[in-house]
Each structure stands twice: as structure tokens, then as C-alpha cells.
Design a protein around this motif. Structure first.
Motif, PDB file in Angstrom:
ATOM      1  N   TYR A 113       0.825  -1.215   0.000  1.00  0.00           N
ATOM      2  CA  TYR A 113       0.000   0.000   0.000  1.00  0.00           C
ATOM      3  C   TYR A 113       0.856   1.260   0.000  1.00  0.00           C
ATOM      4  N   LEU A 114       1.885   1.299   0.814  1.00  0.00           N
ATOM      5  CA  LEU A 114       2.758   2.466   0.782  1.00  0.00           C
ATOM      6  C   LEU A 114       3.520   2.532  -0.539  1.00  0.00           C
ATOM      7  N   GLY A 115       3.868   1.381  -1.082  1.00  0.00           N
ATOM      8  CA  GLY A 115       4.577   1.359  -2.359  1.00  0.00           C
ATOM      9  C   GLY A 115       3.729   1.932  -3.481  1.00  0.00           C
ATOM     10  N   TYR A 116       2.459   1.517  -3.549  1.00  0.00           N
ATOM     11  CA  TYR A 116       1.582   2.050  -4.583  1.00  0.00           C
ATOM     12  C   TYR A 116       1.313   3.535  -4.354  1.00  0.00           C
ATOM     13  N   ALA A 117       1.158   3.945  -3.099  1.00  0.00           N
ATOM     14  CA  ALA A 117       0.947   5.364  -2.805  1.00  0.00           C
ATOM     15  C   ALA A 117       2.161   6.181  -3.226  1.00  0.00           C
ATOM     16  N   HIS A 143      -4.751  11.130  -9.383  1.00  0.00           N
ATOM     17  CA  HIS A 143      -3.628  10.462  -8.725  1.00  0.00           C
ATOM     18  C   HIS A 143      -3.575  10.832  -7.244  1.00  0.00           C
ATOM     19  N   ALA A 144      -3.854  12.086  -6.933  1.00  0.00           N
ATOM     20  CA  ALA A 144      -3.824  12.528  -5.544  1.00  0.00           C
ATOM     21  C   ALA A 144      -4.908  11.841  -4.721  1.00  0.00           C
ATOM     22  N   ARG A 145      -6.105  11.710  -5.274  1.00  0.00           N
ATOM     23  CA  ARG A 145      -7.180  11.019  -4.557  1.00  0.00           C
ATOM     24  C   ARG A 145      -6.798   9.572  -4.268  1.00  0.00           C
ATOM     25  N   HIS A 146      -6.192   8.925  -5.260  1.00  0.00           N
ATOM     26  CA  HIS A 146      -5.829   7.525  -5.056  1.00  0.00           C
ATOM     27  C   HIS A 146      -4.662   7.385  -4.075  1.00  0.00           C
ATOM     28  N   LEU A 147      -3.772   8.344  -4.068  1.00  0.00           N
ATOM     29  CA  LEU A 147      -2.703   8.320  -3.069  1.00  0.00           C
ATOM     30  C   LEU A 147      -3.296   8.343  -1.657  1.00  0.00           C
ATOM     31  N   LYS A 148      -4.213   9.269  -1.435  1.00  0.00           N
ATOM     32  CA  LYS A 148      -4.851   9.388  -0.117  1.00  0.00           C
ATOM     33  C   LYS A 148      -5.643   8.124   0.235  1.00  0.00           C
ATOM     34  N   ARG A 149      -6.364   7.589  -0.748  1.00  0.00           N
ATOM     35  CA  ARG A 149      -7.149   6.378  -0.509  1.00  0.00           C
ATOM     36  C   ARG A 149      -6.258   5.196  -0.156  1.00  0.00           C
ATOM     37  N   LEU A 150      -5.196   5.000  -0.917  1.00  0.00           N
ATOM     38  CA  LEU A 150      -4.297   3.881  -0.656  1.00  0.00           C
ATOM     39  C   LEU A 150      -3.708   3.968   0.743  1.00  0.00           C
ATOM     40  N   CYS A 151      -3.300   5.154   1.134  1.00  0.00           N
ATOM     41  CA  CYS A 151      -2.722   5.331   2.467  1.00  0.00           C
ATOM     42  C   CYS A 151      -3.733   4.978   3.553  1.00  0.00           C
ATOM     43  N   ARG A 152      -4.938   5.523   3.421  1.00  0.00           N
ATOM     44  CA  ARG A 152      -5.939   5.299   4.468  1.00  0.00           C
ATOM     45  C   ARG A 152      -6.424   3.852   4.483  1.00  0.00           C
ATOM     46  N   GLN A 153      -6.682   3.288   3.312  1.00  0.00           N
ATOM     47  CA  GLN A 153      -7.124   1.892   3.271  1.00  0.00           C
ATOM     48  C   GLN A 153      -6.042   0.962   3.798  1.00  0.00           C
ATOM     49  N   SER A 185       3.294  19.384  -4.585  1.00  0.00           N
ATOM     50  CA  SER A 185       4.073  19.159  -3.364  1.00  0.00           C
ATOM     51  C   SER A 185       3.186  19.051  -2.124  1.00  0.00           C
ATOM     52  N   ALA A 186       1.919  19.460  -2.234  1.00  0.00           N
ATOM     53  CA  ALA A 186       1.002  19.383  -1.095  1.00  0.00           C
ATOM     54  C   ALA A 186       0.695  17.940  -0.707  1.00  0.00           C
ATOM     55  N   ALA A 187       1.020  17.002  -1.563  1.00  0.00           N
ATOM     56  CA  ALA A 187       0.769  15.589  -1.253  1.00  0.00           C
ATOM     57  C   ALA A 187       1.820  14.999  -0.334  1.00  0.00           C
ATOM     58  N   LEU A 188       3.003  15.598  -0.294  1.00  0.00           N
ATOM     59  CA  LEU A 188       4.099  15.000   0.466  1.00  0.00           C
ATOM     60  C   LEU A 188       3.816  14.902   1.966  1.00  0.00           C
ATOM     61  N   PRO A 189       3.272  15.931   2.628  1.00  0.00           N
ATOM     62  CA  PRO A 189       2.992  15.796   4.063  1.00  0.00           C
ATOM     63  C   PRO A 189       2.058  14.634   4.385  1.00  0.00           C
ATOM     64  N   LEU A 190       1.062  14.399   3.523  1.00  0.00           N
ATOM     65  CA  LEU A 190       0.151  13.286   3.777  1.00  0.00           C
ATOM     66  C   LEU A 190       0.882  11.957   3.666  1.00  0.00           C
ATOM     67  N   LEU A 191       1.728  11.807   2.649  1.00  0.00           N
ATOM     68  CA  LEU A 191       2.476  10.568   2.488  1.00  0.00           C
ATOM     69  C   LEU A 191       3.391  10.345   3.685  1.00  0.00           C
ATOM     70  N   ARG A 192       4.083  11.370   4.133  1.00  0.00           N
ATOM     71  CA  ARG A 192       4.977  11.249   5.290  1.00  0.00           C
ATOM     72  C   ARG A 192       4.197  10.907   6.560  1.00  0.00           C
ATOM     73  N   HIS A 193       3.011  11.485   6.692  1.00  0.00           N
ATOM     74  CA  HIS A 193       2.168  11.189   7.856  1.00  0.00           C
ATOM     75  C   HIS A 193       1.845   9.702   7.926  1.00  0.00           C
ATOM     76  N   TYR A 194       1.474   9.123   6.797  1.00  0.00           N
ATOM     77  CA  TYR A 194       1.102   7.713   6.814  1.00  0.00           C
ATOM     78  C   TYR A 194       2.315   6.798   6.942  1.00  0.00           C
ATOM     79  N   GLU A 195       3.427   7.196   6.399  1.00  0.00           N
ATOM     80  CA  GLU A 195       4.646   6.406   6.614  1.00  0.00           C
ATOM     81  C   GLU A 195       4.953   6.323   8.112  1.00  0.00           C
TER      82      GLU A 195
END
Length: 243
Positions: A113-117, A143-153, A185-195
Motif C-alpha cells: 500500500y505504501l509502495g503504490y501510494a 492520482h492525488a485522490r488515489h494516493l490518499k485512498r491507498l494510504c488510508r485503506q 508538493s502538497a501531497a508530500l505531508p500526507l504521504l509522510r504522515h502515513y509512513e
């Protein structure tokens, strides 16, 4: 496209997540069983059938099992769909849904999931400063919506052992997509949060999937379709006229 021995099939993707809009494609995913005797020939049967218009992907049972055991998010959806999204649901398909937790393992779910995100984020990074066409902006938001979805799911599956397909607040995802379309670049904080959340939150999943349960199901599939083929062959032999 007609594929025999379809075991399980349903509507996946944005429609299943609750993120579809007018004009969205309807994606379908399913799995089928190749005739058992075909597995013993010089060349094995085709393992996947993919079409567009309509958008449908069908994987042979063994291939789907390998994908799911690896934590593949797209494959995994098929056995966690809400009941109303299934279009084909056979007894063997029901058995597969019944053992869906057997495919899960903590490390593989985290990595997948993190890999796909992260792949989604890399696509966003390549979009520059947001000064691009309307069509590219639309794809960026997707792509941004799916990044957020993958992280949360993924985190939900990792911490509860259940995969929630439908998102709770679709508007939140659409708003996030628009923000990222304006500034990738606004997507990076969300990705780091889930990592960090994956690192800090205990998993309820086992270290390894239960491959024995998966193997037992797959062997039941092989026996079922071998028996059916044998019976048909014997019947044809008995009724065929002698030369």
C-alpha cells in the motif's frame, strides 16, 4: 469477451470507492479457473484477460492468489467488496471471500500500500508547478485522490484486519485532489504522515499469510474443474458413434 469458469467478479475502482463522477469509467475485476487439463499441456493457459469499453480485468485463479498474497491493493479489493457490487458470486467464489484474511500479512500490506501510494506521488512530482493543461490537472487530481485512498485503506487494513472499500467522506478526497492539482508538493505531508503512522502503530496482521489455506482452496478449484471436464469427456465418449 467470454471467459469460462468465472468464479467471482464485481465492480471496483472509483465507483466502488464512492469517488466516481459523471462520465467516470466503470471498472470490473474478476477471477476465473482455467480448465484443469489445460495446466498440463506444453503451454499454459492465458493468465489474464484485459479489455476496455467495457473496462474489465480477469485473472486466472492462481495468478490472482499470487497477487493477493503479495498484498496487491487492486487484487485485494475483489474479496472485500460491498455485497451490492458483486456481479458474479459462485460457491467457490464465496469460499474465497471466506478465507480472505488468509492472504494478509503485516509487512506485505505495508509495503504494497505504501509502495503504490509512493508511485502515485512520483507521478505527481513529475507534474511540475501546476501550470499544465486542464486534462493533466484532472489526471493529477485523480492520482492525488488515489494516493490518499491507498494510504488510508492500507493503514486501516494493517491495524484492523479489514479492508474498507468505500471512503467515508468523498468530498474530502476531491478537495485534496484539487489542492494537489494546484500544488503537487502538497501531497508530500500526507504521504509522510502515513509512513510514520505505519511505523508507530501496532499491526493486527500476522507476520506471514496463511498459504496453506490458500493452497487448499486452489486445489479444490482444480479438483472441481478436473472432475467436471472428466465427466463431460466420458459422457461424450459413451455417446459418440463408432467409426
Amino acid at each position: 469477451m467470454t471467459v469460462p469458469n468465472l468464479l467471482l467478479s464485481g465492480i471496483v475502482g472509483s465507483t466502488a470507492y464512492g469517488l466516481a463522477h459523471v462520465g467516470s469509467d466503470v471498472d470490473r475485476l474478476g477471477l476465473f479457473a482455467a480448465p484443469t487439463t489445460e495446466l498440463h499441456g506444453l503451454r499454459g493457459p492465458k493468465e489474464s484477460h484485459v479489455t476496455t469499453a467495457p473496462d474489465r480485468t480477469l485473472h486466472e485463479a492462481a495468478k490472482w492468489c499470487r497477487l493477493a498474497l503479495g498484498g496487491n491493493p487492486t487484487a485485494m479489493e475483489l474479496v472485500w467488496l460491498p455485497a451490492d457490487l458483486y456481479e458474479v458470486r459462485t460457491p467457490l467464489g464465496e469460499e474465497l471471500i471466506g478465507i480472505r484474511s488468509s492472504f494478509l500479512s503485516a509487512q506485505r500490506v505495508r509495503d504494497a500500500y505504501l509502495g503504490y501510494a509512493t508511485q502515485q506521488f512520483r507521478r505527481l512530482e513529475g507534474r511540475g508547478d501546476g501550470s499544465f493543461s486542464a486534462d493533466t490537472r484532472k489526471r493529477t487530481a485523480k492520482h492525488a485522490r488515489h494516493l490518499k485512498r491507498l494510504c488510508r485503506q492500507g493503514l486501516g487494513l494493517y491495524t484492523t484486519g479489514r479492508l474498507e472499500i468505500r471512503v467515508e467522506d468523498p468530498e474530502e478526497y476531491h478537495a485534496f485532489g484539487e489542492r494537489v492539482a494546484a500544488d503537487p508538493s502538497a501531497a508530500l505531508p500526507l504521504l509522510r504522515h502515513y509512513e510514520a503512522a505505519f511505523d508507530e502503530t501496532p499491526a493486527v496482521l500476522p507476520r506471514e499469510p496463511d498459504e496453506a489455506a490458500v493452497q487448499a482452496w486452489l486445489l479444490r478449484v482444480r479438483r472441481h474443474f478436473y472432475t467436471a471436464e472428466t465427466a463431460t469427456s466420458c459422457s461424450s465418449s459413451r455417446t459418440s458413434p463408432r467409426p
